[in-house]
Design a protein around this motif. Structure first.
Motif, short mmCIF file in Angstrom:
data_model
loop_
_atom_site.label_atom_id
_atom_site.label_comp_id
_atom_site.label_asym_id
_atom_site.label_seq_id
_atom_site.Cartn_x
_atom_site.Cartn_y
_atom_site.Cartn_z
N TYR A 1 0.84 -1.21 0.00
CA TYR A 1 0.00 0.00 0.00
C TYR A 1 0.87 1.25 0.00
N GLU A 2 1.91 1.22 0.87
CA GLU A 2 2.83 2.36 0.95
C GLU A 2 3.47 2.61 -0.40
N LYS A 3 3.92 1.49 -1.04
CA LYS A 3 4.61 1.58 -2.33
C LYS A 3 3.65 2.17 -3.37
N LEU B 1 1.17 4.03 -2.87
CA LEU B 1 0.94 5.44 -2.55
C LEU B 1 2.07 6.30 -3.11
N ILE B 2 3.32 5.82 -2.88
CA ILE B 2 4.49 6.57 -3.37
C ILE B 2 4.45 6.65 -4.89
N ASP B 3 4.17 5.51 -5.55
CA ASP B 3 4.08 5.45 -7.00
C ASP B 3 3.05 6.44 -7.51
N ARG C 1 1.89 9.04 -6.10
CA ARG C 1 2.32 10.41 -5.87
C ARG C 1 3.28 10.86 -6.98
N ALA C 2 4.25 9.97 -7.31
CA ALA C 2 5.23 10.29 -8.35
C ALA C 2 4.51 10.48 -9.69
N GLU C 3 3.56 9.57 -9.96
CA GLU C 3 2.81 9.64 -11.20
C GLU C 3 2.07 10.98 -11.29
N GLN D 1 2.80 13.71 -9.82
CA GLN D 1 3.74 14.82 -10.03
C GLN D 1 4.16 14.90 -11.50
#
Lengths: 179, 250
Positions: free
Chosen positions: A86-88, A90-92, A94-96, A98
């Protein structure tokens, strides 16, 4: 009271033999015989039926508890994995997001630049047209002034009693206007 | 005063009558195979053991019922005792020790039923139990350890001069074991029951009967405690003696 007890006990002794039935060895054989049978029966009941049964129940329970604990541990690690995933994600995400924001910004900037260029061109064209119109109007105005000046000069000459010669007046006015 | 007793209206103390061994059928002399009140109450102790340990566990419940909890509790209690006192290698003797414990426990508690016969109050019974332990321990000691078993009497950690004296004391105490082992159980049970009977005798006097009945109640409560503790003591001593047989070093 002590004498009472003793006398009563004496009476009992007289009836039943020795004072303590425990020390009447005549019935020891009987007691020992039945006791040995009792102990053997209890031993076999316990060792053949009761104890293995209880031992199996306890072992089974222990096993179940151990399995449940292991399953709980397993589920816990799975939950940790899910949390990490889930964390991963979320980070992905977020990057997407951006990346998309940056891309969109670049696109908008390009559109903006194009629109500004078009607008500049239009403005330049319109300014040129406007200037032309102004020049036309200016030229017209000069012509009109010439005509008005000629007319006015003619009228003034006439009013002063002279004879207006068109050619002369025009030449005069033109000369004046150049001046 | 003796005439008072004969009248039947006064105080009559027969505290030991409850221990009389009598034939159940007929009134002939008691032979070895005669069915007596001892036979009856020994049989009832078998029934009690079966009720407590077998009938409660027929369902093999994962989550135990009340009865099964008691059976498991008794099992765990004695098993842990054997494991802790005698050692892990002694769990093979667990059924034997469990038999002793369950028999003494059930016999003691059956004896607390008013009007019952207490089998464990008889030396015939406790001497057999104690001698069984004594003989087993001695034979087992020699079979498992050979002559090293005699090291039990030779205190190697004591000064050399003292060792022979200690050896004599050790030998005497070793042979006194079955005596104390058996008399402790029967004596405790018998004394308690006799005292209750004496109080019961006093209850015939209207003046002191409230106190006497209070005394009976108090003694009965104490006897409940004694019944369990004596079974526990007998069992744990058996474990201790068995430890000597298996590990004779001091």
């Amino acid at each position: 009271m002590a004498t009472d007890t003793t006398s009563a006990a004496d009476a009992g002794q007289a009836a039943a033999g020795p004072g303590m039935p425990q020390l009447d060895f005549s019935n020891w054989g009987n007691q020992i015989f039945w006791l040995v049978i009792t102990l053997i029966v209890i031993y076999f009941v316990l060792s053949r039926i009761a104890l293995p049964r209880i031992a199996s129940v306890l072992a089974e329970r222990q096993g179940t508890i151990t399995n449940d604990l292991a399953a709980a541990e397993d589920l816990k690690s799975k939950a940790h994995e899910a949390e990490a995933a889930y964390e991963k994600a979320l980070i992905d995400a977020r990057a997407e997001a951006q990346r998309i924001v940056a891309e969109t910004k670049v696109g908008i900037q390009a559109d903006l630049n194009a629109a500004i260029a078009t607008a500049d061109e239009e403005i330049a064209a319109k300014a040129a047209a406007g200037e032309k119109v102004i020049a036309d109007i200016k030229a017209n105005a000069l012509d009109s002034i010439k005509v008005v000046a000629n007319d006015t000069a003619k009228e003034i000459v006439t009013a002063m009693g002279g004879k207006a010669d068109a050619k002369t007046i025009t030449a005069a006015v033109t000369a004046r206007m150049k001046g | 005063m003796a005439s008072e007793a004969k009248d039947g209206g006064g105080l009559v103390f027969k505290p030991m009558d409850q221990f009389n061994v009598e034939a159940l059928f007929g009134s002939g002399p008691i032979g070895v195979f005669t069915i007596t009140n001892v036979t009856l109450w020994l049989a009832l102790s078998i029934v009690a053991v079966i009720c407590m340990m077998v009938l409660t566990t027929t369902k093999h419940s994962m989550v135990p019922s009340r009865g099964q909890s008691i059976a498991e509790l008794a099992y765990g209690f004695v098993y842990k005792m054997v494991e802790d006192v005698t050692g892990k290698d002694a769990v093979g003797y667990f059924p034997y020790i469990m038999t002793l414990f369950m028999f003494i426990l059930c016999a003691n508690f059956l004896g607390l039923i008013p009007g019952s016969f207490t089998t464990t109050s008889h030396f015939a019974v406790t001497v057999v139990l104690a001698m069984a332990v004594f003989v087993t321990v001695t034979v087992l000691g020699f079979v498992k350890n050979g002559t090293k078993f005699l090291g039990l009497f030779w205190v190697a950690s004591a000064p050399l001069a003292l060792r022979p004296i200690l050896a004599v004391i050790e030998v005497i105490s070793y042979f006194v074991r079955p005596v104390s082992h058996s008399i402790r159980l029967a004596g405790n049970v018998m004394a308690g029951h006799a005292v209750i009977k004496v109080f019961a005798g006093f209850a015939a006097l209207a003046v002191v009967s409230p106190i006497a009945i209070l005394g009976i109640t108090a003694m009965y409560a104490l006897e409940i405690l004694v019944s369990f503790i004596q079974a526990y003591v007998f069992t744990i001593l058996t474990c201790v003696y068995l430890k000597d047989a298996l590990h004779p070093s001091h």
